[in-house]
Design a protein around this motif. Structure first.
Motif, PDB file in Angstrom:
ATOM      1  N   LEU A  16       0.832  -1.201   0.000  1.00  0.00           N
ATOM      2  CA  LEU A  16       0.000   0.000   0.000  1.00  0.00           C
ATOM      3  C   LEU A  16       0.871   1.256   0.000  1.00  0.00           C
ATOM      4  CD1 LEU A  16      -2.873   1.179   0.111  1.00  0.00           C
ATOM      5  CD2 LEU A  16      -2.676   1.115   2.606  1.00  0.00           C
ATOM      6  N   ILE A  17       1.938   1.237   0.753  1.00  0.00           N
ATOM      7  CA  ILE A  17       2.843   2.392   0.796  1.00  0.00           C
ATOM      8  C   ILE A  17       3.455   2.658  -0.583  1.00  0.00           C
ATOM      9  CG2 ILE A  17       5.076   3.190   1.708  1.00  0.00           C
ATOM     10  CD1 ILE A  17       4.196   1.920   4.408  1.00  0.00           C
ATOM     11  N   VAL A  18       3.853   1.613  -1.285  1.00  0.00           N
ATOM     12  CA  VAL A  18       4.415   1.780  -2.630  1.00  0.00           C
ATOM     13  C   VAL A  18       3.375   2.392  -3.567  1.00  0.00           C
ATOM     14  CG1 VAL A  18       5.232   0.520  -4.678  1.00  0.00           C
ATOM     15  CG2 VAL A  18       6.196   0.015  -2.437  1.00  0.00           C
ATOM     16  N   MET A  19       2.140   1.909  -3.500  1.00  0.00           N
ATOM     17  CA  MET A  19       1.088   2.445  -4.362  1.00  0.00           C
ATOM     18  C   MET A  19       0.794   3.913  -4.032  1.00  0.00           C
ATOM     19  SD  MET A  19      -1.615  -0.658  -4.931  1.00  0.00           S
ATOM     20  CE  MET A  19      -1.622  -1.407  -3.333  1.00  0.00           C
ATOM     21  N   VAL A  20       0.689   4.212  -2.756  1.00  0.00           N
ATOM     22  CA  VAL A  20       0.406   5.587  -2.343  1.00  0.00           C
ATOM     23  C   VAL A  20       1.585   6.495  -2.704  1.00  0.00           C
ATOM     24  CG1 VAL A  20      -0.057   7.101  -0.372  1.00  0.00           C
ATOM     25  CG2 VAL A  20      -1.239   4.904  -0.565  1.00  0.00           C
ATOM     26  N   ALA A  21       2.802   5.991  -2.583  1.00  0.00           N
ATOM     27  CA  ALA A  21       3.984   6.778  -2.962  1.00  0.00           C
ATOM     28  C   ALA A  21       3.945   7.126  -4.452  1.00  0.00           C
ATOM     29  CB  ALA A  21       5.260   6.022  -2.625  1.00  0.00           C
ATOM     30  N   ALA A  22       3.508   6.184  -5.273  1.00  0.00           N
ATOM     31  CA  ALA A  22       3.390   6.471  -6.712  1.00  0.00           C
ATOM     32  C   ALA A  22       2.383   7.587  -6.946  1.00  0.00           C
ATOM     33  CB  ALA A  22       2.981   5.205  -7.471  1.00  0.00           C
TER      34      ALA A  22
END
Length: 156
Positions: free
Chosen positions: A101-107
């Motif tokens: 989720l953090i990777v997706m939100v970072a994108a």
């Protein structure tokens, strides 16, 4: 005893001089640094559903005017990523590992940043860095996105 140089040995070219750093590697370093900053910011969104929903609303507005061509085949997965973030922020879907989720939100954070590595206002080039970040996020979260699409279809 000295060996005589042969014709072949005398025709050798000198070793090429070392090149300066390529601009591409500098660009990659900047992109990595900007994404790392986005990851730090993303962690603050994940724990705050209202703030995450506001980020989702902002990126939906931004993507309405984005060209799809730079994103290529990742565009449908990017749209799925946005739906997953919305469902997560609303508490309807929680079956997602926090790191994913953090990777997706970072994108998403990277996308809404107007001062990213290549400014979006540059014609033809402005969204290449955004597309690269989305492709990275999709690659890292593909299984989760596939599971989410199955959940959307089956309702489970």
């Amino acid at each position: 005893m000295r060996k005589k140089k042969t014709k072949a040995a005398s025709r050798r070219k000198p070793a090429p001089a070392k090149r300066k750093r390529a601009p591409v590697s500098d660009l990659k370093k900047r992109l990595d640094a900007e994404f790392a900053t986005a990851v730090v910011s993303a962690k603050t969104y994940v724990g705050n559903p209202a703030r995450l929903r506001a980020l989702f609303d902002e990126v939906v507005k931004d993507t309405a005017s984005m060209p799809r061509e730079p994103f290529g085949e990742t565009w449908p997965y990017f749209q799925t990523m946005l739906r997953l973030i919305r469902a997560y922020s609303e508490g309807r879907y929680r079956d997602v590992p926090e790191n994913t989720l953090i990777v997706m939100v970072a994108a998403v954070v990277y996308l809404v940043n107007p001062l990213d590595v290549i400014p979006d206002a540059l014609p033809a080039l402005g969204y290449l860095d955004d597309a690269t970040v989305v492709a990275l996020a999709v690659r890292r979260s593909r299984e989760t996105l596939d599971a989410f699409m199955t959940w959307e279809i089956t309702g489970f």
